[in-house]
Design a protein around this motif. Structure first.
Motif, mmCIF file in Angstrom:
data_model
loop_
_atom_site.group_PDB
_atom_site.id
_atom_site.type_symbol
_atom_site.label_atom_id
_atom_site.label_comp_id
_atom_site.label_asym_id
_atom_site.label_seq_id
_atom_site.Cartn_x
_atom_site.Cartn_y
_atom_site.Cartn_z
ATOM 1 N N ALA A 131 0.830 -1.196 0.000
ATOM 2 C CA ALA A 131 0.000 0.000 0.000
ATOM 3 C C ALA A 131 0.872 1.256 0.000
ATOM 4 C CB ALA A 131 -0.915 0.009 1.220
ATOM 5 N N ILE A 132 0.285 2.355 -0.487
ATOM 6 C CA ILE A 132 1.000 3.633 -0.470
ATOM 7 C C ILE A 132 1.314 4.041 0.973
ATOM 8 C CG2 ILE A 132 -1.186 4.946 -0.498
ATOM 9 C CD1 ILE A 132 0.297 7.064 -2.233
ATOM 10 N N ASP A 133 2.475 4.616 1.164
ATOM 11 C CA ASP A 133 2.897 5.100 2.479
ATOM 12 C C ASP A 133 2.163 6.418 2.781
ATOM 13 O OD1 ASP A 133 4.133 6.060 4.730
ATOM 14 O OD2 ASP A 133 6.098 6.363 3.780
ATOM 15 N N PRO A 134 1.264 6.431 3.783
ATOM 16 C CA PRO A 134 0.535 7.679 4.071
ATOM 17 C C PRO A 134 1.443 8.793 4.599
ATOM 18 C CG PRO A 134 0.043 6.009 5.727
ATOM 19 C CD PRO A 134 0.864 5.331 4.664
ATOM 20 N N GLU A 135 2.659 8.432 4.989
ATOM 21 C CA GLU A 135 3.630 9.419 5.473
ATOM 22 C C GLU A 135 4.643 9.795 4.383
ATOM 23 O OE1 GLU A 135 3.659 10.827 8.585
ATOM 24 O OE2 GLU A 135 1.700 9.846 8.747
ATOM 25 N N PHE A 136 4.247 9.625 3.105
ATOM 26 C CA PHE A 136 5.221 9.830 2.028
ATOM 27 C C PHE A 136 5.815 11.227 2.024
ATOM 28 C CE2 PHE A 136 1.247 11.200 0.105
ATOM 29 C CZ PHE A 136 1.602 12.318 -0.642
ATOM 30 N N GLU A 137 5.047 12.214 2.490
ATOM 31 C CA GLU A 137 5.579 13.583 2.463
ATOM 32 C C GLU A 137 6.757 13.748 3.423
ATOM 33 O OE1 GLU A 137 1.268 14.970 2.552
ATOM 34 O OE2 GLU A 137 2.316 16.813 1.996
ATOM 35 N N ASN A 138 6.773 12.927 4.480
ATOM 36 C CA ASN A 138 7.909 12.954 5.404
ATOM 37 C C ASN A 138 9.032 12.030 4.950
ATOM 38 O OD1 ASN A 138 6.605 14.717 7.188
ATOM 39 N ND2 ASN A 138 5.554 13.026 8.206
ATOM 40 N N ASN A 139 8.664 10.959 4.277
ATOM 41 C CA ASN A 139 9.634 9.901 3.990
ATOM 42 C C ASN A 139 10.271 9.993 2.605
ATOM 43 O OD1 ASN A 139 9.116 8.808 6.509
ATOM 44 N ND2 ASN A 139 7.491 7.459 5.744
ATOM 45 N N ARG A 140 9.753 10.891 1.763
ATOM 46 C CA ARG A 140 10.297 11.017 0.407
ATOM 47 C C ARG A 140 10.599 12.477 0.104
ATOM 48 N NH1 ARG A 140 7.897 6.890 -3.771
ATOM 49 N NH2 ARG A 140 7.356 5.117 -2.470
ATOM 50 N N ASP A 141 11.344 12.695 -0.949
ATOM 51 C CA ASP A 141 11.627 14.052 -1.437
ATOM 52 C C ASP A 141 10.989 14.240 -2.809
ATOM 53 O OD1 ASP A 141 13.286 14.840 0.755
ATOM 54 O OD2 ASP A 141 14.874 13.589 -0.094
ATOM 55 N N ILE A 142 10.661 15.501 -3.112
ATOM 56 C CA ILE A 142 10.121 15.812 -4.432
ATOM 57 C C ILE A 142 11.241 15.666 -5.453
ATOM 58 C CG2 ILE A 142 9.131 17.615 -5.876
ATOM 59 C CD1 ILE A 142 7.854 18.740 -3.234
ATOM 60 N N ALA A 143 10.993 14.794 -6.439
ATOM 61 C CA ALA A 143 12.024 14.512 -7.441
ATOM 62 C C ALA A 143 11.845 15.359 -8.691
ATOM 63 C CB ALA A 143 11.994 13.028 -7.811
ATOM 64 N N GLU A 144 10.584 15.611 -9.041
ATOM 65 C CA GLU A 144 10.310 16.371 -10.268
ATOM 66 C C GLU A 144 8.863 16.828 -10.248
ATOM 67 O OE1 GLU A 144 9.590 13.023 -13.577
ATOM 68 O OE2 GLU A 144 11.528 12.828 -12.586
ATOM 69 N N GLU A 145 8.474 17.533 -11.293
ATOM 70 C CA GLU A 145 7.076 17.907 -11.471
ATOM 71 C C GLU A 145 6.553 17.252 -12.730
ATOM 72 O OE1 GLU A 145 5.773 21.867 -11.082
ATOM 73 O OE2 GLU A 145 6.226 21.831 -8.945
ATOM 74 N N HIS A 146 5.246 16.944 -12.699
ATOM 75 C CA HIS A 146 4.592 16.347 -13.865
ATOM 76 C C HIS A 146 3.224 16.981 -14.019
ATOM 77 C CE1 HIS A 146 2.188 12.933 -15.764
ATOM 78 N NE2 HIS A 146 3.029 13.332 -16.690
#
Ligand code: SF4
Ligand code: F3S
Ligand code: ZN
Length: 103
Positions: free
Chosen positions: A1-16
């Motif tokens: 499942a998607i990580d609901p804490e993705f904003e804390n656990n990932r960085d913005i890589a690009e825009e789409h």
């Protein structure tokens, strides 16, 4: 499942198409999470399509993802700013690829 804490656990890589893509991104097999308010984990989505069919305000659009191991199209939250937080897409996705964060 998607990580609901993705904003804390990932960085913005690009825009789409005007929304964020949260990495890591290593095309074609690793595509990250598209969107922030309506977030779709492209590495989990297997193109079931229920989210496109059920969203009452047509937030999602198919995008081509050739050579991704799960599916060669993905549900892109192209119009996430139109989301009305009904949570239908979260409920119907069979693989829990979507996170909606009612603000
Ligand atoms: Fe569409 Fe409702 Fe999902 Fe928002 S929560 S993207 S309005 S189905
Ligand atoms: Fe993908 Fe789930 Fe929609 S598998 S197409 S995000 S219902
Ligand atoms: Zn996208």
């Amino acid at each position: 499942a998607i990580d609901p804490e993705f904003e804390n656990n990932r960085d913005i890589a690009e825009e789409h198409e005007g929304h964020n893509v949260w990495g890591p991104v290593e095309e074609p097999e690793t595509l990250g999470i598209h969107g922030t308010h309506v977030a779709v984990d492209f590495d989990i989505c297997l193109a079931d399509g229920a989210c496109l069919e059920d969203c009452p305000v047509d937030v999602f659009e198919w995008v081509d993802t050739p050579d991704h191991p799960e599916s060669e199209i993905k549900a892109d939250p192209a119009h996430e700013d139109q989301c009305i937080d009904c949570m239908l897409c979260v409920d119907v996705c069979p693989v829990d690829a979507i996170d909606v964060d009612p603000g």
